[in-house]
Design an enzyme around this catalytic site. Structure first.
Site, PDB file in Angstrom:
ATOM      1  N   TYR A   9       0.828  -1.204   0.000  1.00  0.00           N
ATOM      2  CA  TYR A   9       0.000   0.000   0.000  1.00  0.00           C
ATOM      3  C   TYR A   9       0.864   1.257   0.000  1.00  0.00           C
ATOM      4  O   TYR A   9       0.636   2.183  -0.784  1.00  0.00           O
ATOM      5  CB  TYR A   9      -0.918   0.012   1.221  1.00  0.00           C
ATOM      6  CG  TYR A   9      -1.754   1.268   1.318  1.00  0.00           C
ATOM      7  CD1 TYR A   9      -2.920   1.402   0.574  1.00  0.00           C
ATOM      8  CD2 TYR A   9      -1.369   2.335   2.128  1.00  0.00           C
ATOM      9  CE1 TYR A   9      -3.689   2.557   0.642  1.00  0.00           C
ATOM     10  CE2 TYR A   9      -2.124   3.488   2.206  1.00  0.00           C
ATOM     11  CZ  TYR A   9      -3.279   3.594   1.459  1.00  0.00           C
ATOM     12  OH  TYR A   9      -4.024   4.741   1.516  1.00  0.00           O
ATOM     13  N   LYS A  68      -5.318  20.097  -5.470  1.00  0.00           N
ATOM     14  CA  LYS A  68      -4.186  19.175  -5.603  1.00  0.00           C
ATOM     15  C   LYS A  68      -4.488  18.154  -6.693  1.00  0.00           C
ATOM     16  O   LYS A  68      -5.520  17.492  -6.665  1.00  0.00           O
ATOM     17  CB  LYS A  68      -3.939  18.455  -4.274  1.00  0.00           C
ATOM     18  CG  LYS A  68      -2.750  17.508  -4.273  1.00  0.00           C
ATOM     19  CD  LYS A  68      -2.538  16.924  -2.886  1.00  0.00           C
ATOM     20  CE  LYS A  68      -1.329  16.032  -2.822  1.00  0.00           C
ATOM     21  NZ  LYS A  68      -1.490  14.796  -3.612  1.00  0.00           N
ATOM     22  N   SER A 119      -4.756  14.163   6.165  1.00  0.00           N
ATOM     23  CA  SER A 119      -5.610  13.526   5.172  1.00  0.00           C
ATOM     24  C   SER A 119      -7.029  13.343   5.674  1.00  0.00           C
ATOM     25  O   SER A 119      -7.261  13.057   6.854  1.00  0.00           O
ATOM     26  CB  SER A 119      -5.031  12.153   4.799  1.00  0.00           C
ATOM     27  OG  SER A 119      -5.926  11.426   3.968  1.00  0.00           O
ATOM     28  N   VAL A 123      -1.260  11.952   3.478  1.00  0.00           N
ATOM     29  CA  VAL A 123      -1.093  10.514   3.299  1.00  0.00           C
ATOM     30  C   VAL A 123      -2.067   9.822   4.244  1.00  0.00           C
ATOM     31  O   VAL A 123      -2.152  10.174   5.427  1.00  0.00           O
ATOM     32  CB  VAL A 123       0.349  10.070   3.612  1.00  0.00           C
ATOM     33  CG1 VAL A 123       0.485   8.559   3.519  1.00  0.00           C
ATOM     34  CG2 VAL A 123       1.338  10.743   2.658  1.00  0.00           C
ATOM     35  N   ALA A 124      -2.777   8.843   3.751  1.00  0.00           N
ATOM     36  CA  ALA A 124      -3.775   8.145   4.561  1.00  0.00           C
ATOM     37  C   ALA A 124      -3.117   7.142   5.506  1.00  0.00           C
ATOM     38  O   ALA A 124      -2.021   6.638   5.250  1.00  0.00           O
ATOM     39  CB  ALA A 124      -4.764   7.418   3.649  1.00  0.00           C
ATOM     40  N   ARG A 177      12.853  13.502  -3.267  1.00  0.00           N
ATOM     41  CA  ARG A 177      13.643  12.662  -2.368  1.00  0.00           C
ATOM     42  C   ARG A 177      14.960  13.315  -1.950  1.00  0.00           C
ATOM     43  O   ARG A 177      15.675  12.761  -1.104  1.00  0.00           O
ATOM     44  CB  ARG A 177      13.966  11.312  -3.043  1.00  0.00           C
ATOM     45  CG  ARG A 177      12.767  10.461  -3.403  1.00  0.00           C
ATOM     46  CD  ARG A 177      12.007   9.992  -2.178  1.00  0.00           C
ATOM     47  NE  ARG A 177      10.922   9.086  -2.531  1.00  0.00           N
ATOM     48  CZ  ARG A 177       9.692   9.479  -2.836  1.00  0.00           C
ATOM     49  NH1 ARG A 177       9.386  10.776  -2.835  1.00  0.00           N
ATOM     50  NH2 ARG A 177       8.747   8.603  -3.134  1.00  0.00           N
ATOM     51  N   HIS A 203      -0.697  12.282  -7.934  1.00  0.00           N
ATOM     52  CA  HIS A 203      -1.078  11.377  -6.851  1.00  0.00           C
ATOM     53  C   HIS A 203       0.023  10.360  -6.560  1.00  0.00           C
ATOM     54  O   HIS A 203      -0.240   9.217  -6.197  1.00  0.00           O
ATOM     55  CB  HIS A 203      -2.385  10.649  -7.199  1.00  0.00           C
ATOM     56  CG  HIS A 203      -3.311  10.462  -6.028  1.00  0.00           C
ATOM     57  ND1 HIS A 203      -4.295  11.355  -5.701  1.00  0.00           N
ATOM     58  CD2 HIS A 203      -3.397   9.478  -5.094  1.00  0.00           C
ATOM     59  CE1 HIS A 203      -4.949  10.934  -4.632  1.00  0.00           C
ATOM     60  NE2 HIS A 203      -4.412   9.796  -4.234  1.00  0.00           N
ATOM     61  N   THR A 250      -8.205  17.416  -3.030  1.00  0.00           N
ATOM     62  CA  THR A 250      -7.627  16.481  -3.998  1.00  0.00           C
ATOM     63  C   THR A 250      -8.657  16.230  -5.087  1.00  0.00           C
ATOM     64  O   THR A 250      -9.758  15.744  -4.812  1.00  0.00           O
ATOM     65  CB  THR A 250      -7.231  15.161  -3.317  1.00  0.00           C
ATOM     66  OG1 THR A 250      -6.189  15.426  -2.376  1.00  0.00           O
ATOM     67  CG2 THR A 250      -6.745  14.151  -4.337  1.00  0.00           C
ATOM     68  N   ASP A 296       4.396  18.113  -5.789  1.00  0.00           N
ATOM     69  CA  ASP A 296       4.864  16.899  -5.125  1.00  0.00           C
ATOM     70  C   ASP A 296       5.192  15.853  -6.179  1.00  0.00           C
ATOM     71  O   ASP A 296       5.147  16.128  -7.370  1.00  0.00           O
ATOM     72  CB  ASP A 296       3.844  16.394  -4.095  1.00  0.00           C
ATOM     73  CG  ASP A 296       2.571  15.817  -4.714  1.00  0.00           C
ATOM     74  OD1 ASP A 296       2.502  15.608  -5.938  1.00  0.00           O
ATOM     75  OD2 ASP A 296       1.619  15.555  -3.957  1.00  0.00           O
ATOM     76  N   GLY A 297       5.538  14.644  -5.719  1.00  0.00           N
ATOM     77  CA  GLY A 297       5.803  13.565  -6.662  1.00  0.00           C
ATOM     78  C   GLY A 297       7.278  13.296  -6.860  1.00  0.00           C
ATOM     79  O   GLY A 297       7.931  13.946  -7.673  1.00  0.00           O
ATOM     80  N   SER A 311       0.503  17.616  -9.112  1.00  0.00           N
ATOM     81  CA  SER A 311       0.586  16.294  -8.505  1.00  0.00           C
ATOM     82  C   SER A 311      -0.069  15.272  -9.408  1.00  0.00           C
ATOM     83  O   SER A 311      -1.118  15.553 -10.006  1.00  0.00           O
ATOM     84  CB  SER A 311      -0.103  16.290  -7.134  1.00  0.00           C
ATOM     85  OG  SER A 311      -0.139  14.992  -6.581  1.00  0.00           O
ATOM     86  N   TYR A 370     -11.320  15.325   0.589  1.00  0.00           N
ATOM     87  CA  TYR A 370     -11.992  14.616  -0.495  1.00  0.00           C
ATOM     88  C   TYR A 370     -13.461  15.042  -0.448  1.00  0.00           C
ATOM     89  O   TYR A 370     -14.154  14.792   0.544  1.00  0.00           O
ATOM     90  CB  TYR A 370     -11.898  13.098  -0.324  1.00  0.00           C
ATOM     91  CG  TYR A 370     -10.589  12.491  -0.762  1.00  0.00           C
ATOM     92  CD1 TYR A 370     -10.222  12.483  -2.113  1.00  0.00           C
ATOM     93  CD2 TYR A 370      -9.733  11.910   0.159  1.00  0.00           C
ATOM     94  CE1 TYR A 370      -9.029  11.919  -2.525  1.00  0.00           C
ATOM     95  CE2 TYR A 370      -8.530  11.333  -0.239  1.00  0.00           C
ATOM     96  CZ  TYR A 370      -8.186  11.340  -1.583  1.00  0.00           C
ATOM     97  OH  TYR A 370      -7.001  10.785  -1.980  1.00  0.00           O
ATOM     98  N   ARG A 404      -0.172   7.008  -8.213  1.00  0.00           N
ATOM     99  CA  ARG A 404      -1.090   6.008  -7.680  1.00  0.00           C
ATOM    100  C   ARG A 404      -2.448   6.015  -8.379  1.00  0.00           C
ATOM    101  O   ARG A 404      -3.274   5.136  -8.118  1.00  0.00           O
ATOM    102  CB  ARG A 404      -1.287   6.231  -6.186  1.00  0.00           C
ATOM    103  CG  ARG A 404      -0.022   6.083  -5.371  1.00  0.00           C
ATOM    104  CD  ARG A 404      -0.193   6.574  -3.950  1.00  0.00           C
ATOM    105  NE  ARG A 404      -1.061   5.730  -3.160  1.00  0.00           N
ATOM    106  CZ  ARG A 404      -0.667   4.637  -2.502  1.00  0.00           C
ATOM    107  NH1 ARG A 404       0.600   4.250  -2.565  1.00  0.00           N
ATOM    108  NH2 ARG A 404      -1.518   3.931  -1.790  1.00  0.00           N
TER     109      ARG A 404
END
Length: 362
Positions: free
Chosen positions: A30, A234, A112, A84-85, A293, A258, A161, A289-290, A256, A135, A261
């Site tokens: 996940y 977003k 989230s 993030v969920a 790192r 997502h 989102t 985002d995305g 973004s 959402y 995902r």
């Protein structure tokens, strides 16, 4: 109890490596999984790495800093924690631990809708600024209830989102048999009406009612009129949608996909960012985002027009390995990397970062 951070954790990829050994296989599917073949998720990482920087020498760096002002908040650096969920997949204290790590570094956290802890509980214990990711629900009354809860909890902005009216094809999760563990659910949605879905043999639910009450542009205009909080969208990945967002009166957009995902084979956010920034033309802030790192990734995003960047998966990697201390350390690493990158490209502050930081394309 504070978790000890292994001494060999010196970059975000180290947190990902160690988290892979800690998280159960379904949970890892996940957290690290992506849509379909994962091509967009891979492209997010590769695109930032493929952009080259241009050094600038012997610059006056006295008084250098990474601070910024964003929607009325003074922030010490441009790294935000993306929504993030289900942080409870990575740590027993879930979002509480993430918020504590964010606050330790002065970082902003976006909570989230699908947090495993109630928004009010997260906000009551949080020591730093929060935004709320929304959402939109099939029933406008349910959407408005979430907005009012976010306002009452002291959230400083709403992040809607808009790029996932349906879930992407999550093959990695399906193969691993992912399901939420007992006791973990999207508690903020308790009591709210789900979409009314019809059933037909041999058909998925997508065109059988799932999208009938999905949000449209007129819903964004309605939502903007319901709150005084800054409203960001977003999931913006095109000039067309960026223009529609500005016309709808939103206060900011987040480039973004997502995290790769949702719809696979979308371009990387590093590819979409300059397209969106050109269309917006400074009228509202653009975030991104995305695949962020490294501090150098953030420098490149800022050079292409982003006001700030958001980090998603790495917060759960750090949370799994080091709890709140891990989240704080992860953010400290990113800020330190950005400072080094700014020093070696001769940029004293974020306002001085522009396209001349980037090596010219041939």
């Amino acid at each position: 109890m504070t978790q000890a951070i292994p001494p060999d954790v010196v970059a975000l990829e180290d947190y990902q490596r160690l988290a892979a050994a800690i998280l159960p296989v379904p949970a890892r599917a996940y957290v690290d999984g992506a849509g379909a073949d994962g091509l967009t998720a891979q492209a997010n990482l590769a695109a930032w790495r493929g952009i080259r920087l241009q050094s600038r020498l012997l610059c006056d760096m006295r008084g250098a800093h990474t601070g910024l002002r964003l929607f009325g908040l003074d922030l010490p650096h441009p790294f935000l924690l993306a929504p993030v969920a289900f942080h409870g997949l990575a740590h027993a204290e879930g979002e509480h631990a993430t918020a504590l790590g964010a606050a330790a570094t002065g970082s902003l956290m976006v909570v989230s809708t699908q947090s495993g802890l109630p928004l009010e509980e997260i906000a009551a214990r949080a020591q730093g600024p929060l935004w709320f990711q929304l959402y939109m629900q099939p029933d406008r009354a349910d959407t408005l209830a979430l907005v009012r809860r976010a306002e009452a909890a002291g959230c400083r902005a709403l992040v809607v989102t808009v790029d996932a009216p349906v879930n992407g094809i999550r093959n990695t999760e399906a193969r691993a048999g992912f399901a939420l563990p007992e006791g973990l659910r999207a508690v903020n949605l308790d009591g709210m009406r789900p979409p009314q879905i019809r059933s037909e043999p041999g058909r998925a639910a997508t065109f059988l009612g799932l999208l009938d009450q999905a949000p449209r542009w007129e819903d964004i205009v309605w939502l903007k009129a319901q709150t005084r909080l800054p409203l960001l969208l977003k999931g913006i990945m095109s000039a067309h949608d960026a223009g529609r967002a500005v016309a709808a009166g939103v206060d900011g957009v987040i480039v973004s996909n997502h995290g790769g995902r949702a719809l696979d084979t979308l371009p990387a956010t590093a590819e979409a960012l300059p397209v969106v920034a050109r269309q917006v033309a400074g009228r509202i802030p653009v975030l991104c985002d995305g695949g962020i790192r490294r501090g150098t990734d953030a420098l490149k995003a800022l050079a292409m027009g982003a006001a700030a960047v958001l980090v998603g998966r790495p917060q759960l990697h750090a949370l799994a390995v080091g709890g709140a201390a891990g989240v704080a350390h992860m953010l400290t690493i990113l800020r330190a990397e950005l400072e080094v990158a700014m020093a070696l490209t001769g940029r004293r502050d974020l306002a001085g970062i522009d396209e001349t930081v980037l090596w010219p394309s041939p």
